[in-house]
Scaffold this motif. Structure first.
Motif, short mmCIF file in Angstrom:
data_model
loop_
_atom_site.label_atom_id
_atom_site.label_comp_id
_atom_site.label_asym_id
_atom_site.label_seq_id
_atom_site.Cartn_x
_atom_site.Cartn_y
_atom_site.Cartn_z
N MET A 1 0.93 -1.27 -0.05
CA MET A 1 -0.05 0.21 0.15
C MET A 1 0.85 1.21 0.03
SD MET A 1 -2.74 1.09 2.75
CE MET A 1 -1.57 1.39 4.00
N LYS A 2 0.33 2.29 -0.95
CA LYS A 2 1.19 3.34 -1.03
C LYS A 2 1.24 4.23 0.25
CE LYS A 2 -1.04 4.35 -4.53
NZ LYS A 2 -1.90 4.67 -5.57
N ALA A 3 2.09 4.88 0.59
CA ALA A 3 2.10 5.62 1.97
C ALA A 3 1.32 7.07 1.51
CB ALA A 3 3.58 6.30 2.25
N VAL A 4 0.33 7.48 2.66
CA VAL A 4 -0.23 8.62 2.14
C VAL A 4 0.56 10.06 2.26
CG1 VAL A 4 -2.23 9.98 3.21
CG2 VAL A 4 -2.34 7.29 3.25
N GLY A 88 4.47 7.22 14.81
CA GLY A 88 5.99 6.65 14.83
C GLY A 88 5.51 4.92 14.69
N PHE A 89 4.60 4.68 15.69
CA PHE A 89 4.50 3.23 15.97
C PHE A 89 3.90 2.61 14.89
CE2 PHE A 89 6.07 2.46 20.07
CZ PHE A 89 5.47 3.28 21.01
N LYS A 90 3.22 3.55 14.18
CA LYS A 90 2.41 2.68 12.83
C LYS A 90 3.57 2.77 11.75
CE LYS A 90 -0.69 4.34 9.05
NZ LYS A 90 0.29 4.62 8.05
N MET A 117 -7.80 8.28 9.05
CA MET A 117 -7.11 7.87 8.10
C MET A 117 -6.05 6.73 8.46
SD MET A 117 -6.69 8.10 4.45
CE MET A 117 -5.58 8.03 3.29
N PHE A 118 -5.15 6.89 9.48
CA PHE A 118 -4.21 5.95 9.95
C PHE A 118 -4.57 4.75 10.43
CE2 PHE A 118 -1.72 9.31 8.83
CZ PHE A 118 -1.15 10.05 9.78
N LEU A 119 -5.97 5.03 11.36
CA LEU A 119 -6.54 3.49 11.59
C LEU A 119 -7.02 2.91 10.52
CD1 LEU A 119 -8.60 5.00 14.80
CD2 LEU A 119 -6.52 3.35 14.82
N GLY A 120 -7.55 3.48 9.55
CA GLY A 120 -8.12 2.93 8.30
C GLY A 120 -6.83 2.04 7.57
N GLU A 121 -5.79 2.77 7.57
CA GLU A 121 -4.50 2.12 6.72
C GLU A 121 -4.25 0.79 7.77
OE1 GLU A 121 -2.01 5.49 6.37
OE2 GLU A 121 -2.78 6.01 4.61
N LEU A 124 -6.66 -2.02 7.18
CA LEU A 124 -6.32 -2.61 5.99
C LEU A 124 -4.95 -3.28 5.72
CD1 LEU A 124 -6.65 -2.55 2.65
CD2 LEU A 124 -5.53 -0.26 2.47
N GLU A 125 -4.10 -3.05 6.44
CA GLU A 125 -2.71 -3.85 6.63
C GLU A 125 -2.91 -5.04 7.39
OE1 GLU A 125 0.65 -1.56 5.11
OE2 GLU A 125 0.47 -3.79 5.92
N GLU A 126 -4.02 -5.09 8.48
CA GLU A 126 -4.49 -6.24 9.20
C GLU A 126 -5.58 -7.17 8.56
OE1 GLU A 126 -3.16 -4.68 13.60
OE2 GLU A 126 -5.42 -4.68 12.85
N LYS A 127 -5.94 -6.73 7.16
CA LYS A 127 -6.89 -7.26 6.51
C LYS A 127 -8.27 -7.33 7.00
CE LYS A 127 -3.47 -10.29 4.22
NZ LYS A 127 -3.03 -11.91 3.97
N GLN A 128 -8.59 -6.27 7.87
CA GLN A 128 -9.73 -6.02 8.27
C GLN A 128 -10.54 -5.14 7.40
OE1 GLN A 128 -9.40 -4.74 12.61
NE2 GLN A 128 -8.27 -6.77 13.09
N PHE A 129 -10.95 -5.38 6.33
CA PHE A 129 -11.28 -4.48 5.07
C PHE A 129 -12.48 -3.69 5.39
CE2 PHE A 129 -7.76 -6.32 2.96
CZ PHE A 129 -7.80 -7.73 2.88
N ASN A 130 -13.75 -4.37 5.88
CA ASN A 130 -15.05 -3.75 6.51
C ASN A 130 -14.49 -2.35 7.12
OD1 ASN A 130 -16.65 -5.16 4.49
ND2 ASN A 130 -16.48 -6.95 6.06
N THR A 131 -13.68 -3.03 8.38
CA THR A 131 -13.59 -1.77 9.35
C THR A 131 -12.66 -0.60 8.55
OG1 THR A 131 -13.36 -3.54 11.13
CG2 THR A 131 -12.19 -1.27 11.36
N ALA A 132 -11.71 -0.94 7.66
CA ALA A 132 -10.90 0.05 6.90
C ALA A 132 -12.02 1.03 6.18
CB ALA A 132 -10.10 -0.63 6.14
N ILE A 133 -12.95 0.27 5.36
CA ILE A 133 -13.95 1.13 4.53
C ILE A 133 -14.66 2.01 5.32
CG2 ILE A 133 -15.94 0.87 3.44
CD1 ILE A 133 -14.86 -1.86 2.22
N ASN A 134 -14.98 1.69 6.79
CA ASN A 134 -15.85 2.72 7.59
C ASN A 134 -14.85 3.75 7.87
OD1 ASN A 134 -17.88 0.99 7.56
ND2 ASN A 134 -17.34 -0.14 9.48
#
Length: 578
Positions: A1-4, A88-90, A117-121, A124-134
């Motif tokens: 995934m591209k960096a924002v 930083g942790f992200k 935005m960061f929580l969505g990313e 997405l990294e953790e493959k929780q796609f529906n949560t990311a979409i929200n």
């Protein structure tokens, strides 16, 4: 995934605020500088901000922690410190710690949309796609003035990736095309290469090659203009796959060579990076000394502030230590008891395995010994017809013995829990074709007709290696117990919402009801076949039952003597959602 966001790496550490003219800051970093400027009269916070802009996360953690240890300070300073730490942790892929820091930030924090935005990313990294979409939907329609440096194209791209992983291709196409339109307006070559590749992958997954290939070609030609070896390597590999599917193997070979060239260049670049990492180790040690010093200072402050409670803390520590050692002792006793029970089970398994080996290998070796004696007699008499028959018999005994040993090995690994097991989505058709290909010579020898009518759209959730063992044993049995000029059919039935039913059918010798019951009985380890021409133990069936059960599947069989057998394997279907 591209960096924002892209944060500029600074070679010189500076704790005071630079002017915008002196640094090539991103819009996000400029907003950080502007919003945090009134707080720079706090020395530790000023240092933390400087290290944040330089992506020096360890130093940033040190000074944010030091600033947070100060009591009765502004909520805005606390929010910024937690924000710096979460970011930083992200960046260091420590997602659990990142989410924990973001939870401490108040809702009126200026960069609250960035947190979404960061929580969505992270989702997405953790493959929780529906949560990311929200999370992404919450900021998608916001006015640009509220985004404070968040790129609209990045939000569209992340939504497109989520829907692509969820296989909701229409929505994925909508967002990825919107992202592409925004990126083309900004004319960022490196980002465009990735965008073209994502859209090409979207169409390629849907078998829309006529739409996917032009985007693969755009990504490839555009990758020539960037210095990113990884982008060049991926673009060349994609073109190699495209040309292989087009059957143009000359072009495919050319792209493969280019792919290997960029791969070697990337490896050289990684070696340079490793050298740079070694140079940074000294800096890391220095930072560790700073951390140790700060910890010592904090301990002194705590001791001065909480002197009256120091004795109570020591008593609590002693009590906690006593409880800890008591629990450890109890835990160790339980572990020893469990190990003793496991050892007893292993010994029983070992005895059972030795019994199988001594009985069946002795039978197979004795059969080979008798057959070889006859072989020598007929060789001396030059009886070619009998020699051919004896050689075929020896080959059958050797193959049966090899399959016995192979099944025995896998069964032993399964019983002793040493086998590697990973559930993934598997396309049944290709897996069956691969297994059947290995048995074509045996099928031709018996003149068997083989049909694989499994749909190419049938996916199951199973461990690939164990599924191959299951298919290999059932196909081998179907061939072994089939008459000449017979048939073997493999097909699926999808009458159940949860399970995909796979059927291996033959018109061979079949079996009676008593043998069927014995083979399906979980307590039966071995079941000798009544066919005297075949060396068999039933271990393969026991192995298959154990592997099907471990794959959360079900096994059944239907058979009539003289009419054939149907082996029915039910495996869990691949779910359509993420």
């Amino acid at each position: 995934m591209k960096a924002v966001f892209k944060i500029v790496f600074l070679s010189f550490l500076c704790y005071s605020q630079f002017t915008l003219a002196q640094q090539n800051y991103s819009p996000f970093e400029k907003e950080i500088i502007t919003k945090s400027k009134p707080l720079l009269d706090h020395p530790d916070f000023a240092k933390a901000q400087g290290f944040f802009l330089q992506k020096e996360w360890d130093s940033c953690f040190v000074y944010t922690l030091k600033q947070l240890s100060i009591e009765n300070q502004k909520k805005e300073i606390q929010d910024f410190c937690h924000f710096f730490r979460g970011f930083g942790f992200k960046a260091k892929k420590l997602f659990k710690e990142s989410k924990k820091e973001f939870q401490f930030i108040s809702n009126d924090f200026p960069f609250h949309n960035h947190i979404k935005m960061f929580l969505g990313e992270i989702a997405l990294e953790e493959k929780q796609f529906n949560t990311a979409i929200n999370y992404f939907n919450a900021i998608e329609q916001l006015h640009p003035d509220l985004l404070l440096g968040i790129k609209k194209s990045s939000v569209k791209h992340n939504l497109g990736l989520c829907y692509l992983h969820l296989e909701k291709y229409d929505k994925a196409e909508h967002y990825l095309l919107e992202e592409l339109q925004l990126e083309e307006a900004q004319n960022d070559t490196a980002v465009l290469v990735g965008s073209y590749g994502d859209i090409a992958t979207l169409y390629y997954d849907q078998y829309k090659d006529n739409l996917a290939i032009p985007y693969f070609e755009k990504a490839y030609h555009l990758s020539k203009k960037v210095n990113n070896y990884q982008l060049k390597q991926n673009a060349a590999l994609n073109m190699a796959v495209v040309e292989e599917n087009r059957k143009d193997y000359i072009k495919a070979l050319t792209y493969r060579k280019e792919y290997e060239q960029w791969k070697d260049s990337l490896n050289d670049q990684n070696k340079v990076w490793e050298v740079a990492q070694l140079e940074k180790q000294f800096t890391v040690k220095q930072k560790q000394k700073e951390v140790s010093l700060l910890k010592a200072e904090n301990k002194i402050k705590i001791a001065e502030r909480n002197g009256l409670l120091y004795s109570a803390i020591i008593l609590l520590l002693l009590l906690g230590t006593a409880v800890y050692f008591y629990r450890e002792k109890t835990k160790n006793n339980k572990i020893i008891l469990a190990q003793k029970e496991a050892l007893s089970e292993l010994n029983a398994t070992k005895d059972k395995l030795f019994s199988i080996v001594s009985h069946d290998l002795r039978s197979a070796v004795n059969a080979l010994k008798i057959s070889n004696a006859k072989l020598l007699e007929n060789l001396a008499a030059k009886n070619l017809d009998e020699l051919d028959s004896l050689l075929q018999r020896n080959s059958a005994i050797a193959n049966g013995t090899y399959n016995l040993l192979d099944n025995l090995l896998h069964w032993a690994l399964l019983q002793t829990k040493q086998s590697y097991f990973e559930i993934t989505a598997i396309r049944l058709y290709h897996c069956i074709e691969q297994m059947a290909y290995n048995y074509q010579p045996l099928m031709l020898e018996k003149n068997l007709v083989f049909e694989n009518t499994v749909s190419k759209n049938d996916f199951v959730c199973a461990d690939q290696e164990s599924l191959k063992i299951i298919l290999r044993n059932f196909i081998d049995n179907a061939i072994k117990f089939s008459n000449e000029n017979g048939f073997i059919k493999i097909y699926t039935q999808n009458t159940d919402e949860k399970y995909c039913t796979l059927i291996i059918e033959d018109n061979g010798i079949g079996m009676d009801a008593a043998l069927q019951t014995a083979l399906l009985n979980e307590t039966t380890l071995l079941s000798k076949t009544e066919n005297e021409a075949i060396v068999g133990t039933g271990l393969g069936m026991q192995l298959c039952k154990s592997l099907i059960q471990k794959n959360n599947g079900k096994l059944d069989l239907k058979s009539d003597v003289g009419k054939g057998t149907k082996i029915i394997v039910s495996l869990i279907k691949k779910q359509s959602n993420g």
